[in-house]
Enzyme design. Structure first.
Site, mmCIF file in Angstrom:
data_model
loop_
_atom_site.group_PDB
_atom_site.id
_atom_site.type_symbol
_atom_site.label_atom_id
_atom_site.label_comp_id
_atom_site.label_asym_id
_atom_site.label_seq_id
_atom_site.Cartn_x
_atom_site.Cartn_y
_atom_site.Cartn_z
ATOM 1 N N GLU A 19 0.822 -1.207 0.000
ATOM 2 C CA GLU A 19 0.000 0.000 0.000
ATOM 3 C C GLU A 19 0.862 1.266 0.000
ATOM 4 O O GLU A 19 0.549 2.242 -0.690
ATOM 5 C CB GLU A 19 -0.918 0.019 1.231
ATOM 6 C CG GLU A 19 -1.870 -1.168 1.300
ATOM 7 C CD GLU A 19 -1.317 -2.325 2.109
ATOM 8 O OE1 GLU A 19 -2.112 -2.984 2.795
ATOM 9 O OE2 GLU A 19 -0.088 -2.579 2.055
ATOM 10 N N ALA B 96 12.897 -37.436 -6.365
ATOM 11 C CA ALA B 96 12.990 -37.934 -7.742
ATOM 12 C C ALA B 96 12.954 -39.451 -7.690
ATOM 13 O O ALA B 96 13.563 -40.070 -6.814
ATOM 14 C CB ALA B 96 14.284 -37.455 -8.393
ATOM 15 N N THR C 57 21.066 -38.881 3.999
ATOM 16 C CA THR C 57 21.188 -38.080 2.771
ATOM 17 C C THR C 57 22.408 -37.176 2.852
ATOM 18 O O THR C 57 23.168 -37.040 1.888
ATOM 19 C CB THR C 57 19.918 -37.239 2.557
ATOM 20 O OG1 THR C 57 18.798 -38.110 2.374
ATOM 21 C CG2 THR C 57 20.050 -36.336 1.335
ATOM 22 N N ASP D 265 25.079 -38.480 0.154
ATOM 23 C CA ASP D 265 25.027 -37.630 -1.034
ATOM 24 C C ASP D 265 25.914 -36.402 -0.931
ATOM 25 O O ASP D 265 26.281 -35.819 -1.942
ATOM 26 C CB ASP D 265 23.591 -37.178 -1.302
ATOM 27 C CG ASP D 265 22.686 -38.320 -1.734
ATOM 28 O OD1 ASP D 265 23.181 -39.445 -1.872
ATOM 29 O OD2 ASP D 265 21.475 -38.082 -1.916
ATOM 30 N N GLY E 178 15.731 -38.541 2.280
ATOM 31 C CA GLY E 178 15.556 -39.858 1.692
ATOM 32 C C GLY E 178 14.192 -40.435 2.030
ATOM 33 O O GLY E 178 13.323 -39.770 2.603
ATOM 34 N N SER F 132 8.201 -40.452 7.016
ATOM 35 C CA SER F 132 7.813 -40.052 8.366
ATOM 36 C C SER F 132 6.808 -38.903 8.320
ATOM 37 O O SER F 132 5.913 -38.816 9.163
ATOM 38 C CB SER F 132 9.052 -39.667 9.184
ATOM 39 O OG SER F 132 9.625 -38.457 8.718
#
Length: 346
Positions: free
Chosen positions: A53, A157, A202, A206, A290, A296
């Site tokens: 605004e 993925a 993960t 990774d 993962g 969960s």
């Protein structure tokens, strides 16, 4: 032909320009109309700076037209002093006689108070124009204030035969499932949310950076669950280049861009996690973990959207992708990959 719906849609289009820059505030757009013509417009550009605004009123070249104009805004003008003064006061001060609002602000400090203040000042206030669209735009903000938790986005993925990962006892390094176009889209999505969450495995297997590397935008907070503090400090998420939060049961000392938050792992940590993130003003979280971490959240129906990428390859065996059901929001082809976006059924 100009209609109120067109002007409110313009508010929504403007509001989207603030994506990724205004959290934990909502995205808001505003236009000022005189005799069917927009004479001013603005949006909330950055957290802590002027609201929509304010920017719209400042943009009007001839302020003498304001007392003869209508102000459209996608979310109720604020009525309290926060990082900036109340927008409802500014509207009253400029004698704008007519205000049309998309939806009420769920934040307790506002929640109808801005509307009440303007009406007491003699302003004609209308509500509910394109309300569903206005709520959808700020769905993160509404969930945060109504459910007292962040907006949860699950992302993974999977292969054509339904695997999220290979068997890491046989394959040490991560196997890329999707293509470069999907990767860029993931980085764009990261730039639009407050935080990314992964689990211990993960992070360890990774070693992701969890950064916005292939898109220009805001870096979200990187979050990892590490129950006993066993993760290697040399992992990329501990590089101090951006903020990292570690949820753990261990007593650990933080440092620059590294924060340790203790949880009670003898109980379900997800409710505790939600409470901590709400208390720390985290509006949204992408769960990129993962299968164990994703499941969960799915098992207790704690999610709002799911982004499921399917790559053009088969693993034959490995870690099964999560099973999830919901209402389809979008389906896109990304060259040889596919993206399916789901919304949790209420």
């Amino acid at each position: 032909m100009s209609t109120p719906e067109i002007f409110m849609q313009r508010c929504l289009d403007l509001a989207l320009l603030g994506m990724g820059n205004v959290a934990p505030n909502p995205m808001v757009g505003c236009v000022i109309v005189h005799e069917g013509i927009i004479i001013g417009e603005g949006y909330h550009e950055k957290y802590g700076e002027a609201h929509a605004e304010v920017n719209a009123i400042r943009s009007v070249k001839n302020p003498e037209l304001l007392p003869k104009s209508t102000l459209y805004v996608s979310l109720e003008p604020c009525a309290h002093f926060g990082k900036t003064p109340p927008c409802s006061d500014l509207i009253i001060e400029n004698q704008i006689p007519h205000v049309i609002i998309g939806t009420i602000d769920p934040f307790a400090e506002v929640a109808g108070k801005g509307i009440e203040k303007m009406r007491k000042a003699g302003i004609e206030v209308e509500m509910g124009l394109l309300e569903k669209k206005c709520r959808t735009l700020n769905r993160r903000f509404f969930i945060f204030h109504e459910k007292k938790r962040p907006y949860i986005i699950l992302k993974w993925a999977q292969t054509l035969d339904g695997f999220i990962d290979t068997d890491r006892s046989e394959t040490v390094h991560p196997t890329w499932i999707t293509n470069a176009l999907a990767k860029r889209l993931v980085h764009k999505q990261r730039s639009e949310e407050s935080a990314i969450l992964i689990g211990t495995n993960t992070a360890q297997y990774d070693n992701p950076a969890l950064t916005v590397r292939e898109w220009s935008g805001t870096q979200p907070i990187r979050m990892v669950i590490d129950r006993v503090g066993r993760l290697d400090p040399g992992l990329q998420i501990f590089d101090r280049k951006s903020s990292t939060w570690v949820f753990t049961s261990a007593e650990m000392t933080g440092s620059e861009n590294l924060k340790y938050i203790r949880l009670d792992f003898n109980q379900n940590i997800l409710p505790q996690l939600m409470d901590e993130l709400y208390r720390r003003n985290i509006l949204s979280v992408i769960v990129e973990g993962g299968s164990k971490l994703l499941n969960s959240f799915i098992d207790i129906n704690l999610w709002d959207e799911a982004f499921v990428y399917t790559g053009n390859q088969f693993f034959g065996k490995g870690v099964a992708a999560p099973h999830i059901s919901g209402k389809t929001l979008a389906y896109r082809k990304l060259d040889d990959c596919k993206l399916h976006v789901l919304k949790r059924k209420i």
